[in-house]
Write a protein that holds these residues in place. Structure first.
Motif, PDB file in Angstrom:
ATOM      1  N   LEU A  86      50.332  39.664  43.182  1.00  0.00           N
ATOM      2  CA  LEU A  86      51.475  38.831  43.541  1.00  0.00           C
ATOM      3  C   LEU A  86      51.501  37.550  42.704  1.00  0.00           C
ATOM      4  CD1 LEU A  86      51.232  39.120  47.429  1.00  0.00           C
ATOM      5  CD2 LEU A  86      52.812  40.348  45.922  1.00  0.00           C
ATOM      6  N   PRO A  87      52.692  36.982  42.491  1.00  0.00           N
ATOM      7  CA  PRO A  87      52.788  35.712  41.758  1.00  0.00           C
ATOM      8  C   PRO A  87      52.437  34.538  42.672  1.00  0.00           C
ATOM      9  CG  PRO A  87      54.966  36.443  42.407  1.00  0.00           C
ATOM     10  CD  PRO A  87      54.017  37.530  42.824  1.00  0.00           C
ATOM     11  N   MET A  88      51.163  34.372  42.903  1.00  0.00           N
ATOM     12  CA  MET A  88      50.709  33.334  43.825  1.00  0.00           C
ATOM     13  C   MET A  88      49.483  32.627  43.263  1.00  0.00           C
ATOM     14  SD  MET A  88      48.899  35.740  46.745  1.00  0.00           S
ATOM     15  CE  MET A  88      48.388  34.343  47.742  1.00  0.00           C
ATOM     16  N   ALA A  89      49.222  31.446  43.782  1.00  0.00           N
ATOM     17  CA  ALA A  89      48.034  30.702  43.368  1.00  0.00           C
ATOM     18  C   ALA A  89      46.792  31.448  43.822  1.00  0.00           C
ATOM     19  CB  ALA A  89      48.069  29.295  43.956  1.00  0.00           C
ATOM     20  N   ARG A  90      45.864  31.670  42.927  1.00  0.00           N
ATOM     21  CA  ARG A  90      44.667  32.440  43.261  1.00  0.00           C
ATOM     22  C   ARG A  90      43.839  31.762  44.348  1.00  0.00           C
ATOM     23  NH1 ARG A  90      43.722  35.792  38.788  1.00  0.00           N
ATOM     24  NH2 ARG A  90      45.755  36.607  38.187  1.00  0.00           N
ATOM     25  N   ALA A  91      43.723  30.437  44.279  1.00  0.00           N
ATOM     26  CA  ALA A  91      42.900  29.719  45.247  1.00  0.00           C
ATOM     27  C   ALA A  91      43.473  29.797  46.657  1.00  0.00           C
ATOM     28  CB  ALA A  91      42.751  28.261  44.830  1.00  0.00           C
ATOM     29  N   ALA A  92      44.754  30.176  46.790  1.00  0.00           N
ATOM     30  CA  ALA A  92      45.384  30.221  48.106  1.00  0.00           C
ATOM     31  C   ALA A  92      44.741  31.248  49.017  1.00  0.00           C
ATOM     32  CB  ALA A  92      46.876  30.513  47.956  1.00  0.00           C
ATOM     33  N   VAL A  93      44.203  32.331  48.462  1.00  0.00           N
ATOM     34  CA  VAL A  93      43.572  33.359  49.283  1.00  0.00           C
ATOM     35  C   VAL A  93      42.369  32.781  50.014  1.00  0.00           C
ATOM     36  CG1 VAL A  93      42.410  35.598  49.249  1.00  0.00           C
ATOM     37  CG2 VAL A  93      44.390  35.194  47.785  1.00  0.00           C
ATOM     38  N   LEU A  94      41.549  32.034  49.304  1.00  0.00           N
ATOM     39  CA  LEU A  94      40.370  31.423  49.920  1.00  0.00           C
ATOM     40  C   LEU A  94      40.758  30.250  50.809  1.00  0.00           C
ATOM     41  CD1 LEU A  94      37.996  31.404  46.815  1.00  0.00           C
ATOM     42  CD2 LEU A  94      38.159  33.124  48.612  1.00  0.00           C
ATOM     43  N   ALA A  95      41.663  29.404  50.319  1.00  0.00           N
ATOM     44  CA  ALA A  95      42.068  28.232  51.102  1.00  0.00           C
ATOM     45  C   ALA A  95      42.766  28.649  52.388  1.00  0.00           C
ATOM     46  CB  ALA A  95      42.985  27.339  50.271  1.00  0.00           C
ATOM     47  N   GLY A  96      43.556  29.722  52.330  1.00  0.00           N
ATOM     48  CA  GLY A  96      44.224  30.205  53.527  1.00  0.00           C
ATOM     49  C   GLY A  96      43.255  30.726  54.560  1.00  0.00           C
ATOM     50  N   ARG A  97      42.209  31.404  54.092  1.00  0.00           N
ATOM     51  CA  ARG A  97      41.189  31.895  55.009  1.00  0.00           C
ATOM     52  C   ARG A  97      40.470  30.728  55.691  1.00  0.00           C
ATOM     53  NH1 ARG A  97      40.307  36.091  57.925  1.00  0.00           N
ATOM     54  NH2 ARG A  97      39.848  34.497  59.478  1.00  0.00           N
ATOM     55  N   VAL A  98      40.113  29.718  54.902  1.00  0.00           N
ATOM     56  CA  VAL A  98      39.398  28.564  55.433  1.00  0.00           C
ATOM     57  C   VAL A  98      40.280  27.779  56.407  1.00  0.00           C
ATOM     58  CG1 VAL A  98      38.381  26.339  54.816  1.00  0.00           C
ATOM     59  CG2 VAL A  98      37.848  28.371  53.462  1.00  0.00           C
ATOM     60  N   VAL A 111      30.326  21.460  45.774  1.00  0.00           N
ATOM     61  CA  VAL A 111      29.617  22.593  45.187  1.00  0.00           C
ATOM     62  C   VAL A 111      30.291  23.916  45.549  1.00  0.00           C
ATOM     63  CG1 VAL A 111      27.446  23.878  45.181  1.00  0.00           C
ATOM     64  CG2 VAL A 111      27.412  21.381  45.137  1.00  0.00           C
ATOM     65  N   ALA A 112      30.634  24.080  46.828  1.00  0.00           N
ATOM     66  CA  ALA A 112      31.094  25.385  47.312  1.00  0.00           C
ATOM     67  C   ALA A 112      32.496  25.740  46.852  1.00  0.00           C
ATOM     68  CB  ALA A 112      31.028  25.412  48.841  1.00  0.00           C
ATOM     69  N   ILE A 113      33.425  24.779  46.842  1.00  0.00           N
ATOM     70  CA  ILE A 113      34.811  25.122  46.496  1.00  0.00           C
ATOM     71  C   ILE A 113      34.935  25.593  45.055  1.00  0.00           C
ATOM     72  CG2 ILE A 113      37.147  24.211  46.234  1.00  0.00           C
ATOM     73  CD1 ILE A 113      36.672  22.481  48.681  1.00  0.00           C
ATOM     74  N   PRO A 114      34.458  24.820  44.064  1.00  0.00           N
ATOM     75  CA  PRO A 114      34.577  25.325  42.683  1.00  0.00           C
ATOM     76  C   PRO A 114      33.820  26.631  42.477  1.00  0.00           C
ATOM     77  CG  PRO A 114      34.031  22.988  42.691  1.00  0.00           C
ATOM     78  CD  PRO A 114      33.853  23.476  44.089  1.00  0.00           C
ATOM     79  N   ALA A 115      32.629  26.747  43.079  1.00  0.00           N
ATOM     80  CA  ALA A 115      31.855  27.979  42.904  1.00  0.00           C
ATOM     81  C   ALA A 115      32.587  29.178  43.483  1.00  0.00           C
ATOM     82  CB  ALA A 115      30.479  27.827  43.562  1.00  0.00           C
ATOM     83  N   ALA A 116      33.218  28.995  44.662  1.00  0.00           N
ATOM     84  CA  ALA A 116      33.948  30.110  45.277  1.00  0.00           C
ATOM     85  C   ALA A 116      35.169  30.495  44.458  1.00  0.00           C
ATOM     86  CB  ALA A 116      34.362  29.729  46.700  1.00  0.00           C
ATOM     87  N   VAL A 117      35.907  29.503  43.963  1.00  0.00           N
ATOM     88  CA  VAL A 117      37.105  29.806  43.167  1.00  0.00           C
ATOM     89  C   VAL A 117      36.723  30.489  41.855  1.00  0.00           C
ATOM     90  CG1 VAL A 117      39.059  28.777  41.932  1.00  0.00           C
ATOM     91  CG2 VAL A 117      38.453  27.955  44.216  1.00  0.00           C
ATOM     92  N   ILE A 118      35.654  30.013  41.235  1.00  0.00           N
ATOM     93  CA  ILE A 118      35.197  30.634  39.987  1.00  0.00           C
ATOM     94  C   ILE A 118      34.722  32.057  40.249  1.00  0.00           C
ATOM     95  CG2 ILE A 118      33.393  30.560  38.214  1.00  0.00           C
ATOM     96  CD1 ILE A 118      33.578  27.474  38.416  1.00  0.00           C
ATOM     97  N   ARG A 119      33.975  32.245  41.325  1.00  0.00           N
ATOM     98  CA  ARG A 119      33.483  33.584  41.651  1.00  0.00           C
ATOM     99  C   ARG A 119      34.609  34.518  42.060  1.00  0.00           C
ATOM    100  NH1 ARG A 119      29.447  37.110  40.559  1.00  0.00           N
ATOM    101  NH2 ARG A 119      29.381  38.699  42.203  1.00  0.00           N
TER     102      ARG A 119
END
Length: 272
Positions: free
Chosen positions: A108-120, A253-261
């Motif tokens: 989907l044309p969506m921000a990738r980080a939104a999947v993790l941020a939405g869960r959190v 530490v956790a946010i950038p690492a999670a988005v990169i992973r």
């Protein structure tokens, strides 16, 4: 088209991050509401924590400076319930990976980080419900805030911030292990030693000397002490700032690492 990390900082992805996060948050909250067992466990376990720890240990443990054990214990039980609940963040992320749901999000044309941020964010809403429920039960058996409504609201806000930090850490764990059962077990294995080597249930001064050194710098101890100060009254500034510093470090530490992973993790889900 954009590739690699560019889609995290270019339009439309980055510009759509708040809206996309809200959409994913709504999806996760609807799933919570539609699955009765999730609601049951989200409510029953925290209530059990409050009642069992209060009545099983309250007669044997008498921390200095408090009249009733529940006044001392509730801030620690908040953190315990939030930490256990946050382990489900990793389970949910790993489950979305294995079932292909994240593959769909990636298309989907969506921000990738939104999947993790939405869960959190969805988990933060659940944590607010859990905190209010636990506090209501604790009030019924004798707990009271002794520092006024402003300190009480600050304590709730700080507890929610702790939950956000835990959720990002466990989201990263879910991306690393990529298996729901492993994510759940790994989350609990990480939480249990930290909880029971902290001031969650008893004063650190009662620990053996060699354990006290670790317990005093344990981020759980720092956070619980800050919450306890806000609930019981007395000097609070130093405790709260120390807790916020720990939370800030964990998030940094956790946010950038999670988005990169997240990017290589979803990339491996797609056929070459």
């Amino acid at each position: 088209m954009t590739t690699g990390g560019a889609d995290l900082v270019r339009m439309p992805g980055a510009g759509r991050l708040p809206a996309d996060t809200a959409t994913v948050t709504g999806r996760n909250l609807r799933r919570l509401v539609r699955v009765p067992t999730l609601i049951a466990f989200a409510t029953a376990q925290p209530v059990m924590f409050v009642l069992l720890f209060t009545y099983a240990w309250g007669g044997a443990i008498h921390p200095p400076g408090v009249t009733t054990y529940i006044d001392y214990a509730l801030p620690g039980i908040w953190v315990l319930a939030i930490a256990f609940g946050a382990s489900q963040t990793g389970v949910a992320i790993a489950d979305d990976l294995t079932t292909g749901m994240i593959d769909r999000f990636r298309a989907l044309p969506m921000a990738r980080a939104a999947v993790l941020a939405g869960r959190v964010t969805a988990d933060a809403v659940r944590n607010l419900f859990v905190l209010v429920l636990m506090t209501g039960v604790a009030y019924a058996i004798g707990f009271r805030f002794h520092a006024g409504p402003a300190a009480a609201l600050t304590a709730i806000g700080l507890a929610l911030a702790v939950g956000v930090a835990f959720s990002w850490i466990f989201a990263l764990l879910g991306l690393l292990v990529r298996d729901p059962e492993s994510a759940g077990i790994g989350g609990l294995l990480a939480v249990i030693p930290l909880i029971f080597t902290s001031s969650t249930f008893v004063p650190v001064a009662t620990f053996p000397g060699w354990l006290q050194a670790f317990a005093k710098v344990n981020p759980i101890t720092v956070t619980v002490d800050a919450l306890r100060a806000l609930c019981l009254g007395g000097p609070t500034s130093a405790y709260v700032w120390h807790a916020l510093a720990w939370i800030g470090v964990l998030l940094a530490v956790a946010i950038p690492a999670a988005v990169i992973r997240y990017r290589p993790a979803v990339g491996r889900q797609r056929p070459a």
